[in-house]
Write a protein that holds these residues in place. Structure first.
Motif, PDB file in Angstrom:
ATOM      1  N   GLN A  17      41.247   3.697 -47.461  1.00  0.00           N
ATOM      2  CA  GLN A  17      39.964   3.077 -47.186  1.00  0.00           C
ATOM      3  C   GLN A  17      39.499   3.402 -45.767  1.00  0.00           C
ATOM      4  N   ARG A  81      38.271   3.586 -54.412  1.00  0.00           N
ATOM      5  CA  ARG A  81      39.411   3.840 -55.297  1.00  0.00           C
ATOM      6  C   ARG A  81      40.361   2.651 -55.317  1.00  0.00           C
ATOM      7  N   ARG A  82      41.003   2.480 -56.411  1.00  0.00           N
ATOM      8  CA  ARG A  82      41.970   1.381 -56.552  1.00  0.00           C
ATOM      9  C   ARG A  82      43.369   1.912 -56.233  1.00  0.00           C
TER      10      ARG A  82
END
Length: 83
Positions: A17, A81-82
């Motif tokens: 992130q 995105r996870r």
């Protein structure tokens, strides 16, 4: 636990992130600087609401600076995105 430890833990837990944030911020900053440069009419076109002048300027930016466009897309992907 001090604030520096808490901040360090938050940063260490989110490397993708943070990388996405850096990429996206760099791309947005470059576009903002480009839009306000003296040779471009994009800033004036947006200020007056002239879409017919602004769109070709954005296309010219995308063709002339594809790496920054790619950096923005990659940054957005990394942000959402996870794990």
């Amino acid at each position: 636990m001090g604030i520096t430890e808490s901040l360090g833990d938050a940063v260490a837990g989110r490397p993708y992130q943070l990388t996405g944030l850096v990429f996206g911020a760099a791309a947005v900053a470059h576009f903002a600087l480009w839009a306000q440069s003296p040779g471009q009419s994009f800033d004036a076109a947006v200020a007056t609401g002239d879409v017919s002048t602004a769109v070709p300027e954005v296309v010219a930016y995308a063709q002339g600076h594809p790496a920054y466009l790619l950096a923005f897309v990659a940054g957005a992907v990394l942000l959402v995105r996870r794990p």
